[in-house]
Structures are given as C-alpha cells and as structure tokens.
Write an enzyme that holds these catalytic residues in place. Structure first.
Site, PDB file in Angstrom:
ATOM      1  N   HIS A 474     -61.443 -69.808  92.721  1.00 37.63           N
ATOM      2  CA  HIS A 474     -61.762 -68.638  91.894  1.00 37.63           C
ATOM      3  C   HIS A 474     -62.964 -68.938  91.003  1.00 37.63           C
ATOM      4  CE1 HIS A 474     -57.256 -67.343  92.252  1.00 37.63           C
ATOM      5  NE2 HIS A 474     -57.940 -67.135  93.357  1.00 37.63           N
TER       6      HIS A 474
HETATM    7  C1  LIG Z   1     -60.335 -69.523 100.095  1.00 37.92           C
HETATM    8  C2  LIG Z   1     -60.339 -68.501  99.014  1.00 37.92           C
HETATM    9  C3  LIG Z   1     -59.138 -67.896  98.636  1.00 37.92           C
HETATM   10  C4  LIG Z   1     -59.135 -66.927  97.622  1.00 37.92           C
HETATM   11  N1  LIG Z   1     -57.998 -66.202  97.382  1.00 37.92           N
HETATM   12  C5  LIG Z   1     -58.058 -65.115  96.568  1.00 37.92           C
HETATM   13  C6  LIG Z   1     -56.961 -64.216  96.461  1.00 37.92           C
HETATM   14  O1  LIG Z   1     -55.931 -64.346  97.126  1.00 37.92           O
HETATM   15  N2  LIG Z   1     -57.090 -63.164  95.610  1.00 37.92           N
HETATM   16  C7  LIG Z   1     -58.205 -62.968  94.859  1.00 37.92           C
HETATM   17  O2  LIG Z   1     -58.229 -62.027  94.060  1.00 37.92           O
HETATM   18  N3  LIG Z   1     -59.257 -63.808  94.946  1.00 37.92           N
HETATM   19  C8  LIG Z   1     -59.225 -64.838  95.814  1.00 37.92           C
HETATM   20  N4  LIG Z   1     -60.319 -65.639  95.964  1.00 37.92           N
HETATM   21  C9  LIG Z   1     -61.500 -65.382  95.137  1.00 37.92           C
HETATM   22  C10 LIG Z   1     -62.280 -64.144  95.578  1.00 37.92           C
HETATM   23  O3  LIG Z   1     -62.208 -63.998  96.975  1.00 37.92           O
HETATM   24  C11 LIG Z   1     -63.728 -64.279  95.101  1.00 37.92           C
HETATM   25  O4  LIG Z   1     -63.758 -64.447  93.699  1.00 37.92           O
HETATM   26  C12 LIG Z   1     -64.567 -63.053  95.423  1.00 37.92           C
HETATM   27  O5  LIG Z   1     -64.354 -62.652  96.749  1.00 37.92           O
HETATM   28  C13 LIG Z   1     -66.038 -63.376  95.175  1.00 37.92           C
HETATM   29  O6  LIG Z   1     -66.828 -62.294  95.580  1.00 37.92           O
HETATM   30  P1  LIG Z   1     -68.414 -62.364  95.480  1.00 37.92           P
HETATM   31  O7  LIG Z   1     -68.917 -61.050  95.950  1.00 37.92           O
HETATM   32  O8  LIG Z   1     -68.791 -62.825  94.139  1.00 37.92           O
HETATM   33  O9  LIG Z   1     -68.857 -63.521  96.483  1.00 37.92           O
HETATM   34  P2  LIG Z   1     -68.577 -63.663  98.046  1.00 37.92           P
HETATM   35  O10 LIG Z   1     -67.530 -62.719  98.484  1.00 37.92           O
HETATM   36  O11 LIG Z   1     -68.355 -65.101  98.307  1.00 37.92           O
HETATM   37  O12 LIG Z   1     -69.925 -63.161  98.715  1.00 37.92           O
HETATM   38  C14 LIG Z   1     -71.156 -63.826  98.647  1.00 37.92           C
HETATM   39  C15 LIG Z   1     -71.874 -63.551  99.963  1.00 37.92           C
HETATM   40  O13 LIG Z   1     -73.248 -63.868  99.824  1.00 37.92           O
HETATM   41  C16 LIG Z   1     -73.685 -64.604 100.957  1.00 37.92           C
HETATM   42  N5  LIG Z   1     -74.837 -65.400 100.522  1.00 37.92           N
HETATM   43  C17 LIG Z   1     -74.837 -66.423  99.637  1.00 37.92           C
HETATM   44  N6  LIG Z   1     -76.091 -66.877  99.429  1.00 37.92           N
HETATM   45  C18 LIG Z   1     -76.901 -66.116 100.195  1.00 37.92           C
HETATM   46  C19 LIG Z   1     -78.300 -66.099 100.403  1.00 37.92           C
HETATM   47  N7  LIG Z   1     -79.111 -66.937  99.743  1.00 37.92           N
HETATM   48  N8  LIG Z   1     -78.814 -65.210 101.290  1.00 37.92           N
HETATM   49  C20 LIG Z   1     -77.999 -64.329 101.938  1.00 37.92           C
HETATM   50  N9  LIG Z   1     -76.656 -64.312 101.771  1.00 37.92           N
HETATM   51  C21 LIG Z   1     -76.116 -65.189 100.900  1.00 37.92           C
HETATM   52  C22 LIG Z   1     -72.473 -65.420 101.326  1.00 37.92           C
HETATM   53  O14 LIG Z   1     -72.552 -65.923 102.635  1.00 37.92           O
HETATM   54  C23 LIG Z   1     -71.356 -64.411 101.110  1.00 37.92           C
HETATM   55  O15 LIG Z   1     -71.136 -63.613 102.247  1.00 37.92           O
HETATM   56  C24 LIG Z   1     -60.352 -66.616  96.952  1.00 37.92           C
HETATM   57  C25 LIG Z   1     -61.549 -67.221  97.328  1.00 37.92           C
HETATM   58  C26 LIG Z   1     -61.559 -68.143  98.368  1.00 37.92           C
HETATM   59  C27 LIG Z   1     -62.863 -68.754  98.777  1.00 37.92           C
END
Ligand SMILES: Cc1cc2nc3c(=O)[nH]c(=O)nc-3n(C[C@H](O)[C@H](O)[C@H](O)COP(=O)(O)OP(=O)(O)OC[C@H]3O[C@@H](n4cnc5c(N)ncnc54)[C@H](O)[C@@H]3O)c2cc1C
Length: 538
Positions: A474
C-alpha cells in the site's frame, strides 16, 4: 493510432488504477483527444481476471514492477519485494481485491492540512460516483451507478464464521458495512469481484472507453521523461522495449498517474525534485521541489498463524482433485474458492482503548502461508490473522538512482521506525493471538504456529514483527498534496504540480497521509476528483 505520432490535448502517463478511470472521464467529451500510455503489456493473462490468480501474478515479471526496498532496522536488515502492477489496470489488476475507503477522519485530516475540497463530506460524492455497489448499504454513503462493482463474499467457510463469532464474543461488535457510517467492528470484506471475475480499473473503466476514436492507447511504452518549454510541460518522451524513442506533445495537460514509486521517479528524472537528488542524477532542474519522493508510507503487516484440525482449509483445497472440483464450481458460476479475495473477514479495532477510532486492521483467512514467504501455502491446515497499524507514522522515500528508465529507484519506507507504529504492532499481534483462540474456534485450534509459543514479551514480539513482517503493497504519499507554503508539498489541492504549468499528478502518490484503509478505493476517489478538476480547467 495515427494521433500517437503527434499531438494530443491530454497525455496520461500510466494506465493503472487511476489512469484508466482518468482516460474514461477525459475522453467522454469527443472534442478532447487523449493519449493513455502504459509501460506494461495488455492484461491478457487469464490469471489476472481470476481472483485466485493473484497468487500467480503477484511476482510475474511480465506484469509487475519487481521493486525491492532498501534494508532497514524495521525489516531486520531485509530487502522487501515490493511489487506493483505493470499492465492495463496497473495494481488493480494484481491486487488483493478488497474495497475499503477508510474513516471520515482520514479525509478531514487532509482538509485540515490546507487541502480545500478534501474533507470527507467533500470526497464522499466522488467515492459514490465510482462505485456500483451490489448488496446492502446505506445510499447516503454507497454508490449504485458507477463502473466499479463492489460485492459481498458469497463463499463461506466454517473457520471464518467461527472467527467472526469469536470476535463478537470478545466484545467487538459486528459491522455489516465498514464502508458506511462507521468502520469499527468485525465482518466480511467487500470485494471488487463480479461473476467470478476481478473488476480491475481496465475492465471497469477503460474497456468501453477504448471504443472512442478520440482515445489512443499505447502499451509496452514507458514514459522516460516529461519535456518542458521553460516551466510548462509540453510533452513526453516514450521509450519502447527495443530502446527506440518517440516524442509526443500535449496541447493542454500531462497527467502523471504512474503510481507511488514511478510518479516521483518520473518527476525526478524530468527535473522536478529535491536539489541533491537532481544533482546526483545530473538532471538540470526545472523546478526544485523538496517533497518529490519523500513521505513514502506503507502498511507493514504481521501474520499470526495457528494450526487447525477437523476442517479442510484453503491450504488443501487448491491442489489435486479438490482444485478440480472448485474449478468446476467456478465454471458453473457457483460459489468457489477461486473467486474469493485473499482475505475474507476483517476486524477494525484499537490497539489501545483510549484511542477514539480504530488504528488496527486485521484480516482473517482460513489458510496459512509459509512463514515470511508471500504466496506459498503451508502443507498443513492453518488459519491466519494478519494485522497492521492503519495510519503509520514511519515515513521514507523513493529516489531515482539513474535516468535510465529500466533502473529501479531506491525505495526506503523505514518500516516500524516510529515508536507509535512499534507499540501498535505489538498490541495488534497480541490481539490477533487472542482472536484466534476464542471459544468458537477452540474445537479447531491446534496450536500457535507463528509467532511460536516461545515469543511472549513485547520485545520478542517486536523483534518477530521486524524479522517476519512484510509489506501489503500500500505505497503512498511520495508526491504529497499540500498548499504552496508547505515546503514538502508537491501538488496543490487541484493536483497541479507546484511551480510548473500543464502538469498534474493524479494517483496514490498524492495522499498526504495514509487513510485507515487499503489504498485502492482512495486512489479511485482521487482519480475521480482529479478528472473533475482537469475537466473544469481548475
Ligand atoms: C499486490 C498488491 C495487493 C494490493 N491489495 C490491495 C487490496 O486488496 N485493496 C486495496 O484497496 N489496495 C490494494 N493494493 C493497493 C492498491 O492496489 C494501490 O494502492 C492502487 O492500485 C495504486 O493505484 P495507482 O493508480 O496509484 O498506481 P497503479 O495502479 O500501480 O498504476 C500505475 C500504472 O502506471 C504504469 N507506469 C508506471 N510508470 C510508467 C511510465 N514511466 N510510463 C508509462 N506507464 C507507467 C504502471 O505500469 C501501472 O500500470 C494492493 C497493491 C498491490 C501491488
């Protein structure tokens, strides 16, 4: 793809949890041309869509960023594997599927830090807008018409029911909806699963939007830097796996939604960050912002495991013939073990009775993993109560090590470095032990497995937490939101990067503090609010 060669109104970096929702909202108006750029591949692997496939995709290098933390005293000198999703849907395509918003006080605290429009009352409509809640819930809090299915557990196990009963007997009330008026209590998790399938952000928001001609998607395309003309963000450079590069331009805005590790890393290599970090990278500063990459927070969980008897746990259901039986049930659309989230029941409670609101989250599952190992089930029957301090005070950083987009940054969460976190985890482990040994569980309970019976004192429990605890993935806080006078703030309350034009960060990295929750629901809310701000031009 013709537009991909050139110029768009909006460029979104990262087709993850926030990015897919943003792409949907920004492309609703056919007058906006939008380019969504994702470093990873399409989400074609079947295990992404099967909830139990989580255990297989978690460390699959084709679909994840294989980060690891720097060693620290809090992790007993260990490096901790810190995976993040790298495919359409980002981490929502590989996560643990739990939908949990946190407490009203979390968002009121964000507002109190100077972020106008972020109190619970302000953000509630955005939580509701995203959600398609199936099942009970007070409609003042729950959304019914959004794209994200949030459903109740439909598969019950005798150990879960005995656990919940025992917790209630221990004096913690049953809570039918922890995403409603009140979080405290015990009950069953709500999940982003519908008809046996994971509902990732890609499935919930991107898939339909991709039919629009004004939305362009690029996959296997990593943004290696944001390009500026003076202090205005005007485009990005994209690198392909073969090393070839392409420059794209943005007429209006670039929205960075690359997650809590990659968003600050991208800003740093693009010239926005703390002066020493930019200097070490050899990057000419566009804008020195001390807070980029700082304020990293994460949940550090400890698993308390007991051996059980007289019941078949998940440990023995996912092999051989029982697995075939469960797969058949899945195919027939019947409740089955392959369609559940890794954690089934929850407890939100206090590590100390003097606290006003719960600071502990506890998860229960009728399964156990090998001690200190993620994703490998024990060969005996076991049950697990995981526990973490919900609002960690320990903070760390993410710092790019080089300008090479393939190089991993230094990630230092400084787990358990704050005394409050240490006290909470010790108390949490004691409570978890107690809740695995209640009367309703007595006929199943065979003995303490981990921590073993020899671990008794506070010091021994804390030492165990350091040696065997791990991340629950997280990560947040590395592009923290705050007013300009807060020198560690990276974005303002409209999520615009301080001191430059045409650039926002809209993802989990903007959270100033950890909500009392898993972080996906809050990330969706941030994306919904960020899209609203972009469309208003605010
Ligand atoms: C294994 C795991 C289990 C989890 N379990 C839970 C749960 O059960 N419940 C819950 O609420 N939360 C959970 N979380 C946390 C939650 O999923 C994350 O906090 C949330 O999804 C983050 O969203 P985000 O949009 O910030 O990033 P992300 O969803 O990680 O998206 C970032 C995206 O940007 C892309 N990217 C990165 N850098 C670049 C770049 N330079 N150029 C192009 N693309 C790029 C990545 O590939 C990715 O697709 C979990 C997380 C993980 C990893």
């Amino acid at each position: 793809m013709s537009q991909a060669a050139g110029q768009f109104d909006f460029i979104i970096v990262g087709a993850g949890t926030a990015g897919c929702l943003l792409a949907d909202r920004l492309s609703e108006d056919p007058a906006n041309s939008v380019c969504l750029i994702e470093a990873g591949p399409r989400d074609n692997h079947p295990f992404i869509h099967l909830p139990a496939g989580y255990i297989k995709t978690l460390f699959n290098p084709a679909y994840t960023w294989r980060f690891e933390t720097e060693p620290s005293a809090g992790s007993a000198g260990r490096r901790i594997a810190t995976t993040q999703g790298k495919t359409l849907g980002g981490s929502s395509s590989i996560n643990g599927l739990v939908y949990n918003r946190g407490q009203a006080a979390d968002y009121d605290a964000w507002a109190q830090m100077g972020n106008r429009g972020w109190s619970y009352e302000d953000v509630l409509p955005f939580f509701r807008r995203t959600e398609k809640r199936l099942g009970d819930g007070d409609n003042r809090f729950r959304g019914r018409n959004g794209g994200l299915y949030v459903t109740d557990l439909d598969w019950h196990h005798p150990l879960c029911d005995a656990f919940v009963k025992g917790v209630m007997e221990a004096g913690i009330p049953f809570n039918p909806d922890y995403n409603g008026a009140e979080q405290a209590g015990v009950g069953y998790y709500q999940r982003v699963i519908h008809k046996g399938q994971r509902r990732s952000s890609a499935k919930s928001f991107l898939r339909a939007a991709l039919k629009r001609p004004n939305l362009t998607l690029m996959t296997n395309a990593q943004v290696s830097c944001v390009n500026f003309a003076d202090r205005k963000a005007v485009g990005v450079t994209v690198q392909r796996p073969d090393g070839s590069e392409q420059r794209l331009g943005a007429n209006r805005e670039i929205v960075v939604a690359a997650g809590a590790v990659n968003s600050p890393r991208l800003l740093q290599v693009s010239g926005i960050g703390p002066a020493p970090v930019l200097e070490a990278l050899g990057v000419k500063p566009v804008r020195v912002l001390e807070g980029v990459g700082e304020n990293l927070r994460d949940h550090w969980a400890v698993r308390v495991v007991a051996r059980v008897r007289g019941v078949r746990t998940i440990n023995r259901m996912v092999n051989g013939l029982p697995l075939v039986g469960q797969a058949m049930r899945w195919a027939l659309g019947r409740p089955n073990v392959l369609s559940v989230s890794p954690s089934l029941a929850h407890v939100f409670w206090k590590s100390d009775p003097v606290l006003a609101v719960p600071d502990l989250q506890m998860t229960f599952t009728p399964a156990s993993y090998k001690e200190g190992v993620a994703g490998l089930l024990d060969s005996f029957d076991g049950m697990t109560c995981g526990v973490w301090q919900q609002r960690p005070e320990s903070t760390g950083h993410v710092r790019a090590r080089s300008r090479d987009p393939r190089g991993n940054p230094a990630i230092q969460p400084n787990y358990l470095s704050h005394e409050i976190d240490q006290r909470a985890i010790v108390s949490g482990v004691r409570l978890a032990r107690r809740l695995l040994e209640t009367d309703p569980l007595k006929s199943y309970f065979l003995g303490r497995e981990s921590p073993g019976p020899d671990i008794v004192t506070d010091d021994e429990i804390l030492d165990f937490a350091r040696r065997k605890g791990s991340t629950v993935f997280h990560l947040i806080g590395t592009c923290r939101m705050g007013p300009a006078q807060d020198r560690r703030a990276v974005v303002d309350d409209r999520l615009r990067v301080h001191g430059v034009d045409g650039l926002r960060v809209v993802d989990s990295s903007i959270m100033p503090t950890m909500p009392s929750a898993n972080t996906m629901a809050a990330t969706y809310m941030i994306a919904e609010k960020g899209a609203d701000a972009v469309l208003r031009g605010a």
